[in-house]
Motif scaffolding. Structure first.
Motif, short mmCIF file in Angstrom:
data_model
loop_
_atom_site.label_atom_id
_atom_site.label_comp_id
_atom_site.label_asym_id
_atom_site.label_seq_id
_atom_site.Cartn_x
_atom_site.Cartn_y
_atom_site.Cartn_z
N ILE A 176 -3.89 -1.52 8.45
CA ILE A 176 -4.66 -0.59 7.60
C ILE A 176 -5.96 -0.21 8.30
O ILE A 176 -6.36 0.97 8.33
CB ILE A 176 -4.94 -1.23 6.21
CG1 ILE A 176 -3.63 -1.38 5.44
CG2 ILE A 176 -5.94 -0.41 5.41
CD1 ILE A 176 -3.74 -2.19 4.16
N THR A 232 0.86 -1.19 0.00
CA THR A 232 0.00 0.00 0.00
C THR A 232 0.90 1.24 0.00
O THR A 232 2.12 1.14 -0.09
CB THR A 232 -0.97 -0.03 1.20
OG1 THR A 232 -1.89 1.06 1.08
CG2 THR A 232 -0.25 0.07 2.52
N SER A 285 -0.27 6.85 6.21
CA SER A 285 -0.63 6.02 5.05
C SER A 285 -1.79 6.67 4.28
O SER A 285 -2.50 7.55 4.80
CB SER A 285 -1.06 4.63 5.53
OG SER A 285 -2.28 4.73 6.24
N ALA A 320 -4.44 5.15 3.60
CA ALA A 320 -5.66 4.73 4.31
C ALA A 320 -6.01 5.75 5.39
O ALA A 320 -7.17 6.16 5.53
CB ALA A 320 -5.45 3.35 4.93
#
Lengths: 92, 344, 122
Positions: free
Chosen positions: B22, B7, B283, B285
């Motif tokens: 995540i 990712t 991230s 996410a």
């Protein structure tokens, strides 16, 4: 006028001068023709956007007016009318 | 051992995280932004949906057939392939953009005012050659009016000197000049055939910048009922550089997307573009959960189309010049499916 | 939308969730958002009604190719599909204006400059 009506040069110049209301000599005079073209909407040089501005017809717009002033059909103008008038051709 | 999924971080770098990691980032992203913006965090269903999108190793993802949205494209083109009008044709005919935008590299209404005739001519030629709507775009960019770039005393220099009244007066003076310049440029572009005017990165200089955009928008709407007017924001929060400026009796400083949208609607805007900046150390996410949490209240009251800013560095797309399509497409799907946005 | 390289940004977005511009009816739906401030669902319903198709057809390049040709709304000229006889560029906007019943600024300006009757006050 040469390509549409097959006129010889003298005849073509006389015809155009008559339609524009100028002398034959004026047709080759950029000073005179700048004003004439602007007034009749016949298009002009886009030099830096200072001579021909956004209100003046350009490109195919000018050719609509050229067709009207010279009283000759201009092929791409007629095709534009047909293609752009698919819905209501009578309006175009 | 839990499998690791490739990712992205907010700076575009590829990392490996487990589904649990995540999930934790999504939860942290929504909780932190909800607290900051004083809005509700995402529901469990929404978080689960995001997890399905982000905990996938697919190289690309997309919305369901039939759920597609409109692509307005502020800053259309690369500026380096062909000329500007060819840029617009390329984006219309090769990339499938729905609204293209003519612009110049000095993306500021003040800068455009001085060469507006050239810009108008380019717009006219673009209108001849494009079938897509063509709008003209630039930033309000209020800072350009302060010294040394402009004639007004610099409020960023006055404020540290505790000259608060002088700093406020300077911003009001600059705001009036900016409103005039946006109108000046927009009038020429409308005359040249523009379908719309885009005020991009509005609010970059704070509440006076936003006020100028709203004021100009209302004036343009009164003059041109047909005109597309897009107001895209600089960030999620309107900075109170002045602090007391109001539009329709409401204080602009401190507004988040929901209130920004209400103001744009009241001013007569056609399209509102919220912007939520990326935290490069988190991230994608975490960032998408944050962006959707902050924008969600606006979607619940929207009466006009909302085109979320989802370019490099905003809206869940990493801050890097070559945004990876895996990250871009995930952001694209997330906004459409969860927020039911009207476009980008 | 925003900035970034065209393939990673615009290209990725249009493939992931874009209507498709002139490949489909994206430009037409966009015009309803801009001109009438319609939200997406309303804009799609309006355009679908005017074109006599379903909202889902609006993002379907296969369905829209036929509709655009039939109504003269403009198509993309590329290697295996060039149709100089079809309306394109600004010509297509004359027909789009009529079909969607909205004024298009550049069309109205064009009419002004060549002496054609206007359908809308702009």
């Amino acid at each position: 006028m040469q390509i549409t009506r097959g006129m010889r040069l003298t005849e073509a110049k006389t015809y155009v001068a008559g339609k524009l209301g100028v002398s034959v000599l004026d047709l080759s005079d950029p000073t005179v023709m700048l004003d004439v073209r602007k007034e009749l909407g016949l298009g002009g040089i886009l030099e830096s956007g200072e001579i021909t501005d956004i209100d003046d017809p350009m490109g195919i717009e000018a050719k609509f007016n050229i067709a009207a002033v010279l009283d000759v059909p201009v092929n791409c103008v007629e095709r534009f009318r047909a293609k752009a008038g698919r819905r209501r051709p009578a309006q175009i | 051992m839990e499998p690791r999924i490739a990712t992205r971080m907010g700076d575009g770098s590829l990392v490996e995280m487990t589904r649990s990691e995540i999930k934790a980032d999504l939860e942290e992203g929504t909780q932190q932004s909800a607290k900051r913006a004083k809005v509700d965090p995402l529901t469990q269903d929404e978080l689960d949906h995001l997890l399905d999108i982000y905990a996938s190793s697919a190289r690309f993802t997309a919305v369901d057939i039939g759920d597609e949205v409109v692509m307005s494209n502020d800053g259309t083109g690369t500026k380096h392939i062909g000329n500007r009008v060819q840029d617009l044709q390329t984006y219309e005919q090769v990339l499938g953009i729905d609204i293209v935008e003519l612009w110049q590299i000095d993306y500021s209404y003040k800068a455009i005012k001085t060469n507006v005739a050239h810009e108008g001519q380019a717009m006219k030629i673009a209108q001849m050659l494009c079938t897509n709507p063509v709008q003209y775009g630039a930033m309000p960019d209020l800072g350009r009016y302060s010294k040394p770039d402009g004639p007004i005393d610099n409020w960023s220099e006055l404020l540290p000197l505790m000259k608060v009244d002088e700093a406020r007066a300077a911003q009001i003076e600059a705001c009036a000049m900016l409103v005039e310049d946006i109108n000046f440029v927009a009038d020429h572009m409308v005359e040249a055939g523009a379908d719309g005017i885009d005020m991009d990165t509005t609010g970059a200089a704070g509440d006076a910048d936003f006020l100028a955009g709203l004021t100009a928008c209302r004036m343009l709407r009164e003059k041109y009922p047909f005109l597309g007017i897009e107001i895209g924001m600089a960030s999620e929060f309107v900075l109170g550089m002045h602090g007391q400026l109001e539009f329709d009796g409401e204080r602009l400083a401190g507004m988040w997307p929901k209130d920004q949208l209400r103001m744009v609607q009241a001013a007569g805007g056609s399209i509102y573009g919220p912007a939520v900046n990326i935290n490069t150390g988190k991230s994608t996410a975490w960032n998408i959960a944050r962006a959707i949490t902050i924008i969600k209240p606006a979607m619940e009251i929207a009466e006009i189309p909302v085109h979320v800013n989802v370019g490099m560095g905003v809206g869940g797309v990493p801050t890097c010049v070559y945004p990876p399509a895996d990250a871009t497409s995930r952001a694209s799907k997330a906004f459409v499916e969860i927020l039911k946005i009207d476009g980008y | 939308m925003g900035t970034g390289d065209p393939l990673g940004m615009e290209g990725a977005h249009t493939q992931a969730s874009g209507m498709g511009g002139m490949r489909t009816a994206g430009d037409l739906v966009a015009r309803m958002q801009m001109t009438r401030r319609m939200r997406l669902k309303e804009a799609k319903a309006y355009v679908a009604d005017k074109l006599g198709c379903t909202p889902r057809d609006l993002s379907d390049p296969s369905a829209m190719e036929q509709i655009r040709i039939e109504k003269g709304l403009g198509t993309l000229p590329f290697t295996s599909s060039v149709r100089p006889g079809e309306a394109g560029m600004i010509e297509a906007k004359f027909n789009i204006s009529q079909v969607l019943d909205i004024p298009i600024n550049s069309v109205e300006r064009f009419k002004e400059r060549v002496g054609l009757a206007s359908s809308f006050a702009v």
